[in-house]
Every structure is written in C-alpha cells, then in structure tokens.
Design a protein around this motif. Structure first.
Motif, PDB file in Angstrom:
ATOM      1  N   ASP A 294      39.599  25.843   5.069  1.00 17.37           N
ATOM      2  CA  ASP A 294      39.515  26.039   6.653  1.00 17.37           C
ATOM      3  C   ASP A 294      41.048  25.793   6.880  1.00 17.37           C
ATOM      4  OD1 ASP A 294      36.703  26.248   6.699  1.00 17.37           O
ATOM      5  OD2 ASP A 294      36.465  24.024   6.856  1.00 17.37           O
ATOM      6  N   LEU A 295      42.066  25.820   6.196  1.00 16.79           N
ATOM      7  CA  LEU A 295      43.338  25.448   6.684  1.00 16.79           C
ATOM      8  C   LEU A 295      43.851  26.320   7.685  1.00 16.79           C
ATOM      9  CD1 LEU A 295      45.425  23.561   5.293  1.00 16.79           C
ATOM     10  CD2 LEU A 295      46.276  25.521   3.995  1.00 16.79           C
TER      11      LEU A 295
ATOM     12  N   SER B 171      42.325  27.577  10.468  1.00 16.38           N
ATOM     13  CA  SER B 171      41.710  27.088  11.550  1.00 16.38           C
ATOM     14  C   SER B 171      41.933  25.825  11.942  1.00 16.38           C
ATOM     15  CB  SER B 171      40.136  27.725  11.617  1.00 16.38           C
ATOM     16  OG  SER B 171      39.634  27.063  10.571  1.00 16.38           O
ATOM     17  N   ASP B 172      42.338  25.050  11.077  1.00 19.14           N
ATOM     18  CA  ASP B 172      42.326  23.614  11.404  1.00 19.14           C
ATOM     19  C   ASP B 172      43.738  22.899  11.421  1.00 19.14           C
ATOM     20  OD1 ASP B 172      42.153  20.686  11.507  1.00 19.14           O
ATOM     21  OD2 ASP B 172      40.355  20.886  10.139  1.00 19.14           O
ATOM     22  N   ALA B 173      44.356  22.751  12.564  1.00 23.34           N
ATOM     23  CA  ALA B 173      45.457  22.512  12.802  1.00 23.34           C
ATOM     24  C   ALA B 173      45.957  21.199  12.145  1.00 23.34           C
ATOM     25  CB  ALA B 173      46.139  22.733  14.300  1.00 23.34           C
ATOM     26  N   ARG B 174      44.959  20.174  12.224  1.00 23.70           N
ATOM     27  CA  ARG B 174      45.175  19.035  11.825  1.00 23.70           C
ATOM     28  C   ARG B 174      45.476  18.832  10.390  1.00 23.70           C
ATOM     29  NH1 ARG B 174      42.080  14.174  10.748  1.00 23.70           N
ATOM     30  NH2 ARG B 174      43.593  12.301  11.599  1.00 23.70           N
ATOM     31  N   ARG B 175      44.696  19.690   9.757  1.00 19.48           N
ATOM     32  CA  ARG B 175      44.875  19.728   8.248  1.00 19.48           C
ATOM     33  C   ARG B 175      46.053  20.489   7.925  1.00 19.48           C
ATOM     34  NH1 ARG B 175      39.386  21.295   4.847  1.00 19.48           N
ATOM     35  NH2 ARG B 175      39.273  18.998   5.503  1.00 19.48           N
ATOM     36  N   ARG B 176      46.439  21.119   8.646  1.00 19.65           N
ATOM     37  CA  ARG B 176      47.656  21.827   8.240  1.00 19.65           C
ATOM     38  C   ARG B 176      48.937  20.806   8.413  1.00 19.65           C
ATOM     39  NH1 ARG B 176      45.822  26.296  10.961  1.00 19.65           N
ATOM     40  NH2 ARG B 176      47.084  25.813  13.049  1.00 19.65           N
ATOM     41  N   ARG B 177      48.689  20.210   9.424  1.00 20.86           N
ATOM     42  CA  ARG B 177      49.648  18.944   9.724  1.00 20.86           C
ATOM     43  C   ARG B 177      49.804  17.908   8.616  1.00 20.86           C
ATOM     44  NH1 ARG B 177      48.260  19.056  15.096  1.00 20.86           N
ATOM     45  NH2 ARG B 177      46.837  17.308  14.852  1.00 20.86           N
TER      46      ARG B 177
ATOM     47  N   GLU C  40      44.002  31.284   4.006  1.00 24.84           N
ATOM     48  CA  GLU C  40      44.263  30.042   3.454  1.00 24.84           C
ATOM     49  C   GLU C  40      45.638  30.341   2.821  1.00 24.84           C
ATOM     50  OE1 GLU C  40      39.746  28.891   2.674  1.00 24.84           O
ATOM     51  OE2 GLU C  40      40.915  29.208   0.837  1.00 24.84           O
TER      52      GLU C  40
END
Ligand code: C2E
Ligand code: MG
Ligand code: MG
Length: 596
Positions: free
Chosen positions: A501-502, A504-510, A536
């Motif tokens: 889910d990288l 779609s998930d901005a927090r995970r990217r940060r 991904e």
C-alpha cells in the motif's frame, strides 16, 4: 561453644504438653537441658497446647507426655500432628512398652522416651535431633516437589494439583482452567547468550508469572522453558482467557535486564478448560497443542479446540519427514531475482529452500524451518543450502552467466549461534572461488534482538571472509535502535509489511523515507522485499530504494529459468511510469511491462 549452646542450636521455642503439674516438671527439665536462650512453654491442657501451636512457626519442637494413660493418650498425639505438620514432636510416657512407642512413631512422633529414664539433657538432645530430622524431611519433600531453579512447584506437584482440581470440579460442577506457557525464542537466547542468562531469564519469568496470579492458583515449572498453570474458580472460558491475558501481559509488559542487555520476553499460552470428567493427561496434551498453535500464529493466548489435534500430528509428520528429506536428498533450491530499478537488470538472486515430500507434498519453509531450528536439523540443512547455492553460482559463472551476480543465502540465527559457521562459509567460498561481495548471508532481525555477543563478532568474521550481511525482515522484530546501529551489516531487507500500500499511503511513504535516511547514515543499502505492484515499485524508485525483489518481477524459480533470464540479459525491472491521466493519454495501460 558450651555444650548447652550446641544442644540449643536451631531451637528457639519448645512447647511442653502434659497434664497438671507434670507439665511444669517436664518444662523445668527441658529448660535445664537447653540452658538459656530457649523459651519453654508449659501447657497443662491439650487444648492450651493446640492454641500455642496455632501458627506453624509457633514452636520448633513439642514434648508431649502421654501421661498415666500410656497408649490411651495417643489420640492427643494424633490431634497435635494434624494441626502442626511442620513441628517435630517427641513423646514421653510412663510406660515404656514397645507397642506404644511404635504406635507413637507411626502416628507422626519423631521420637519416644521413657519418662523415668530421661533427664533434662536427654530430653533436650531428643528435641533438637527431632527438630533437625523434621527440617531435613521437609527439605527433602520440598526438593521432590519444587523446582530448584525457580522455586516453583515442579511437574509432579503440578500433576497432583491438577488431579485435585479435577476432583473438586467433579464435586462443585465448576470448570477449571489449565494453561501451558512457553517462552518465545528461549532456545535462541539460551544457545547464544549462554545457559546462565537462560536460567536468570527463567527465574525472572517465573516471578512475573506468579505476580499475575491469585493466591490459590498454581503455576509450576513443567520442564525446560514450559510453565503449567492450574486455575480454579475462573468463570468459564471468558474469565480464564482474561486471566491468561493478564499472565502474558505480566511477562511482556517490561523489558528484562539481563547480563547488561535489555531483552523483550514474550510467552505463548495454550488454554484449555476442564471439569470433573477430564483426564489429566488429555488436559495437559490439549493445553500443549493450543500453546504450539499460539506460537505458530504469533498469538499470546490460544484456547484449545478439538480441530487443533490434527495440526499437532501434522507437526510430528513434518518432524519425521524432514529427517527423511535430508537423508534422501529431497530438498531443493529455487531462486528469486533481486532487481536494480535503475536499469532494471538482475542484481542478484536469493536462494530459497523447497521441500517436496512424497507423503506431505510441498511443505512451505515457514512451516518447516522453525521445526528444523528447534530440532537442530537446521545446521545440516543450512550447510546443504550454502553448498548447493554456491555450487550453482559457480556453475553459472563457468558458462559465462551472471559473473557479477550477488548470491543471497538465508542463514538461521540458530546457525549463527555456532562458531563453526565461519569455517563452513570460508570452505565454500574457497571451494567455489566466490569473490568478495558475491555471497550475501541473510539473517532475520531476531539476531539483533537476542543481542548475541558472539553473533556480532561472528558477523564481523564472516564479513572479513568477503561475505556481505543482510538483515532480513528488517522492521518486523523488536530490535533496539542501538542494536540496529551497532551491528555490522550491509543490506537491510525491508519486509513486505512495510511496502504494501505504499502508493496510496502517504504516511508509510514518509516513514520509508525516514528508514532510507537511517540506512544512508549507517552506510547500509535498503532492499525492498515483496514488491507486488507497479505502483509500489514506482513509489520505491521515487523514494530512492533502488534494490527490489518481489512477485512483480519474478517469483522464486528453478535455476534453469534464472539461466534463461541471464542468457537473454533480461531486465525485469523496467516498467512504465504510472500512466498519464486518461485525458492526456487515452487508452494507455497504466502498468504494462516494457518488453526488452
Ligand atoms: P525470506 O528470506 O524473507 O524470503 C522471502 C519470502 O517471501 C519467500 O518465501 C518468498 O517466496 C516470498 N516472496 C517473495 N516475493 C514476494 C511477494 O512479492 N509477495 C509475497 N507475499 N511474498 C513474496 P518462502 O520462499 O516461502 O520463504 C519463507 C521464509 O523461509 C524466508 O523468508 C526465510 O526466512 C525462510 N527460508 C527460506 N529458505 C531458507 C533457507 O535456505 N534457510 C533458512 N534458514 N531459511 C530459509
Ligand atoms: Mg531472505
Ligand atoms: Mg524477508
């Protein structure tokens, strides 16, 4: 030391029980025999003596006079014995007949004296010896019933208590619960940090388990790192589970400080409810099965249900099959490419073990590697894997294929616990002429958690041989930042859990950007595992995680397929950028793969 002082050693208080004035006369003799420092209480009535003995520590010894009735007075002795199990009793009687003496000893007296022949010194000596014998008997009983390391009841007392609980449940109709708990990763800690640390850990865990229970509950050391509990009055499965959760929480809530390290300790608990019809052996077996299930699923507490019995026999079959597999050469390796997103070419391959059993079929490594580790079969298996993978690399190279390819081999932390691993790796490197940097050993993050002192040194030695080290499943364990920074390694393999889910998930990217920065600071190269979608892969490329692995590029495949890719110079990592918005490029497929 004066003779009186020797005689009094270990005795502080004596109760003399006799009728009427005989009490004070016998008490006087005893006082004379012991000298000062021993309190002698004279009781003229049995009832008075029983009150004086109400607390188990109220006296070290009792002198009981059977009085003129002789054998008739034995009833008093029985009542005394019933009340003060812990206290030594010496009997005196006017009647020195053999039968009365034997009856007194059978009823629980430590010694029998004839009143007429016993002066103060004889009485004091008899009382002291009796008290010493009682103490030794209690100690032996304790040793037979309690575990010397943790002080908890042992297996035999656990079984007694379990039988008691079954009988009481039969009378009351109330269910009881049995828990089986096992310390996760205990073997790893014991093998790598040493048995001294393992013992200290068990003692600490025992203390935490006890602190979570009610006074009437039993927790016993069943054996090794296994603890058994008998809990009565549990208010059904819900109540039992709440208690079990509390026990698990008591163990894991705080880090444990041992040998200058902080370890996180967790237990897996199997829970089973029993009643008056339960059979002790079945209850224990079911709790054990539920505990293994809890471990397999990574749960703290699992309630037994009858479907679990099947998986326990499955485990046994895996054990048997695995031993055969090694002997009969039924293990094989598949290889999954590691891709460099910059250019899309194959950077390396990870060797992954496969086991095809004639009876069990294809068994996943996640099912059999933990069993192999437990049975210490992982060492011969690991050696075979290393040997076969290096041989494969040499064979490709001899045909001009993959001369720069990195070969990744998984090594269990259990293997790293043994110093021989360094020799083995050195031998394979020599035998196949593996160049520095070509072999990468992947070790799961748990190796950092256990804080293996020798392990750290061993990693250094392996690196000195020219091998690279990758920390596998990075970010899924409980490693401290200190261990992450201190250990010597070259690659951090980021688990699929951090990648999914990288896009779609901005927090995970940060978060991943932070991990990327941490890796750069440590001089470590991140490798993203389990990449399944082009989104991904694109997000990873943007984040600067250029080394990737996953089904998107290739599943683990037999060596011949890797050969094909190498021969064709495939670049499985070349992908389109995410498609432009439909208005700009109608009909373009967003994730089509560029065929090169
Ligand atoms: P691992 O070393 O983290 O290996 C990656 C696992 O993820 C492999 O599972 C691989 O097939 C799977 N995988 C790869 N790409 C993807 C993806 O895109 N999505 C998903 N969902 N999974 C993907 P496998 O082969 O079943 O191995 C499982 C674990 O067993 C390995 O995890 C490793 O810890 C262990 N293992 C495998 N072979 C060996 C071995 O030779 N020795 C030791 N000690 N452990 C091994
Ligand atoms: Mg791996
Ligand atoms: Mg992994």
């Amino acid at each position: 030391m004066r003779p009186e002082a020797i005689a009094a050693a270990g005795i502080e208080r004596v109760v003399v029980a006799a009728e009427g004035e005989r009490a004070s006369r016998l008490a006087g003799l005893v006082r004379e025999g012991f000298g000062q420092g021993v309190e002698v209480v004279a009781c003229e009535q049995l009832a008075e003596a029983l009150v004086a003995l109400e607390s188990p520590t109220a006296a070290d010894a009792v002198l009981l006079d059977l009085g003129p009735e002789g054998g008739e007075g034995l009833g008093r002795l029985e009542r005394l014995c019933e009340q003060s199990l812990e206290t030594a009793i010496v009997v005196v009687s006017e009647w020195g007949d053999e039968n009365t003496a034997l009856a007194a000893l059978a009823a629980g007296a430590q010694d029998f004296l004839e009143a007429g022949t016993a002066d103060g010194a004889v009485l004091a000596k008899a009382l002291r010896y009796a008290s010493e014998r009682t103490r030794i008997e209690r100690e032996l009983e304790h040793r037979a019933m309690y575990d010397p390391l943790t002080g908890l009841p042992n297996r035999s007392l656990f079984e007694d208590r379990l039988r008691g609980a079954i009988a009481r449940s039969g009378r009351s109709g109330e269910p009881f619960a049995v828990l089986f708990a096992d310390v996760n990763r205990f073997k790893l800690i014991n093998d790598t940090l040493g048995h001294g640390v393992g013992d200290a850990l068990l003692c600490e865990v025992a203390g935490r388990l006890k602190s979570a229970l009610r006074p009437a509950d039993t927790v016993a050391r069943y054996g090794g790192d296994e603890f058994g509990f008998v809990l009565e009055g549990v208010e059904g499965a819900g109540g039992a589970r709440r208690l079990a959760d509390r026990v698990a929480e008591a163990v894991s809530s705080e880090l444990l400080e041992l040998a200058g390290r902080e370890l996180s300790v967790e237990i897996a608990i199997g829970l089973v409810l029993g009643d008056g019809t339960s059979d002790p052996e079945t209850v224990v077996r079911d709790a054990d099965v539920a505990m293994y299930r809890a471990k397999a699923k990574g749960e703290a507490v699992t309630l037994f249900d009858s479907s679990m019995q099947a998986s326990a026999s499955e485990r046994f079959e895996i054990e048997q099959g695995l031993r055969r597999a090694i002997d009969e050469g039924r293990l094989s390796l598949v290889y999954q490419p590691l891709i460099n997103l910059d250019g899309g070419a194959m950077y390396g391959v990870e060797a992954l073990l496969r086991w095809n059993d004639p009876v069990l079929g294809s068994v996943a490594p996640a099912s059999f590697i933990p069993i192999a580790e437990e049975l210490r079969l992982i060492e011969p298996i690991g050696r075979w894997v290393l040997h076969a993978a290096c041989e494969q690399l040499a064979s490709w190279r001899s045909r001009g294929l993959g001369s720069d390819l990195m070969l990744n081999v998984n090594v269990s932390p259990v293997e790293l616990g043994s110093p021989e691993i360094v020799d083995w790796v050195a031998k394979e490197i020599d035998r196949w002429g593996i160049r520095p940097g070509q072999l990468c050993l992947e070790i799961t993050e748990s190796v950092l958690v256990a804080g293996i002192t020798d392990g750290e040194q061993r990693l250094r030695e392996l690196r000195e041989l020219g091998a690279r080290i990758a920390i596998d499943d990075f970010g899924t364990g409980y490693s401290s930042l200190d261990a992450i920074a201190r250990f010597p390694y070259d690659y951090a393999k980021l688990d699929r859990g951090m990648i999914a889910d990288l896009a779609s998930d901005a927090r995970r990217r940060r978060f991943l950007r932070g991990i990327r920065a941490l890796a750069t600071t440590l001089g470590v190269t991140p490798v993203a595992e389990g990449v399944e979608t082009a989104e991904e892969a694109d997000a990873l490329r943007v984040l600067g995680c250029g080394l990737v692995q996953g089904y998107l590029f290739s599943r683990p495949v037999p060596p011949a397929e890797i050969e094909g890719m190498l021969a064709r110079k495939d670049r499985p990592g070349l992908f389109t950028r995410p498609a432009p918005k439909p208005a700009q490029a109608a009909g373009a497929s967003s994730h089509s793969r560029i065929v090169v």
